[in-house]
Design an enzyme around this catalytic site. Sequence first.
Site, PDB file in Angstrom:
ATOM      1  N   ASP A 182      -2.393   2.187  -4.621  1.00 33.36           N
ATOM      2  CA  ASP A 182      -3.451   2.515  -3.891  1.00 33.36           C
ATOM      3  C   ASP A 182      -4.510   1.681  -4.141  1.00 33.36           C
ATOM      4  O   ASP A 182      -4.630   1.017  -5.019  1.00 33.36           O
ATOM      5  CB  ASP A 182      -3.783   4.005  -4.258  1.00 33.36           C
ATOM      6  CG  ASP A 182      -3.102   5.344  -4.110  1.00 33.36           C
ATOM      7  OD1 ASP A 182      -2.419   4.994  -3.010  1.00 33.36           O
ATOM      8  OD2 ASP A 182      -3.003   6.015  -4.728  1.00 33.36           O
TER       9      ASP A 182
ATOM     10  N   HIS B   5       0.863  -1.233   0.002  1.00 33.24           N
ATOM     11  CA  HIS B   5      -0.064  -0.051   0.063  1.00 33.24           C
ATOM     12  C   HIS B   5       0.690   1.314   0.000  1.00 33.24           C
ATOM     13  O   HIS B   5       0.445   2.287  -0.264  1.00 33.24           O
ATOM     14  CB  HIS B   5      -0.978  -0.040   1.179  1.00 33.24           C
ATOM     15  CG  HIS B   5      -2.242   0.501   0.998  1.00 33.24           C
ATOM     16  ND1 HIS B   5      -2.533   1.086  -0.229  1.00 33.24           N
ATOM     17  CD2 HIS B   5      -3.399   0.934   1.853  1.00 33.24           C
ATOM     18  CE1 HIS B   5      -3.810   1.802  -0.054  1.00 33.24           C
ATOM     19  NE2 HIS B   5      -4.230   1.352   1.093  1.00 33.24           N
TER      20      HIS B   5
END
Length: 405
Positions: free
Chosen positions: A382, A378
């Site tokens: 995204d 992450h």
Amino acid sequence: MATDIVMPKLGMVMTEGTISKWNRAQGEDIAQGEVVLEIETEKLNYELEATSSGKLHHIAPEGAIIPVNGLLGYLLAEGEAPPEVTQNTSAANESEVSAQATDNKPVAGKVAVRGEAIPSTPGARKLAAKLGIDLSNVTPTGPRGRVVEADVRAHSETGASKATPVTDGKTPVKIDVSGMPSPDKVTKMSGMRQGIAAHMLSSLQTTAQLTFTLDIPVTELQSQRKKWSKSNKTAVTNTHVYTKICGEIISELPIFNSMLIDNQIYEYKKVDIGIAVALPEGLIVPVIKDVMNLSLADLAQLTSAANKRALAGKLSPDEVSGGTFTISVLGVVEGFTPILNRGQAAILGVGVTKQKAVVENNQIAIRDVCTFNLTVDHQLVDGAIAAEFMKRLSASIENPNSIFK
């Protein structure tokens, strides 16, 4: 003049290797090209060949864990004495043997490492950090007053000091086994197993891993795959098709073909995909290079050949390095959380294919459905981009005409 035998660098992330076996005895005459020893790393087993001829002189024993470029031994001319390994030897010869002698005697051939406040082996330092032991409290028995791994274990077993939990996130806290029965069997982890363990732990500690799971019908893909394989006389599996599809998606979403290294994003144009292969002693990931420029037939042939070499332990160092995306086909279970290979942006875990009820045109139909699990870092990817990857994966699998054209 003596020729150094050193630990080779077998891949980009390799930092050390284990001497699993000396194939030739001390003092034997060796011809150039002969295999002198076997090395085990977290990714593969490797036979090291002599780069010149000479009499073999061992420095490090079997079982020793030696850093890359560390000294393993020499090839000597007739009548030549081995060079004296001293504290001032070059960095290539500053390897520290971390093998533990089974009789608790100091292991011969150890070399001092410059700049250490407490002279000790890497294995001793690693174990001390894991157990929370201050090396200054450990009684050394190694050559020239060094603390070896056996000393740390002995110190821990005598209860001379209690382990202090490590909370820096880099080394695990000692597991309290008090009250547990004596084990029926204790087995030392192999070099490959140790490497995998360290690699996976490091990955979890240095990345923000997030997994997305999606069921995708694969009935149409399997039907077209079987027809294509028959007409082209080429054995193609679902995994081959998934790899080709992933290559196309990655080329369109380049963040999936990147790596995060020292707070810098390294981006790549060529798509090199690793495909995990399960081994009895662990896991290995041969890398299929430049997937986008391979036909489906070529991809299938290269992947199948790499799989066979992996199972036979015959992969070369180049074949297990360079991947920026990984596919792991587990089967059996549906959803699982594949762990990222260190540095990579994503890994796709493929679960079991089974018949499920799906809704098509307001009708319930029974279709073959496979569960796909995408883990991303992450820090790089995204959620919306990860979802887009899964959306494109689903579309290509449910309508695979372009793959089999």
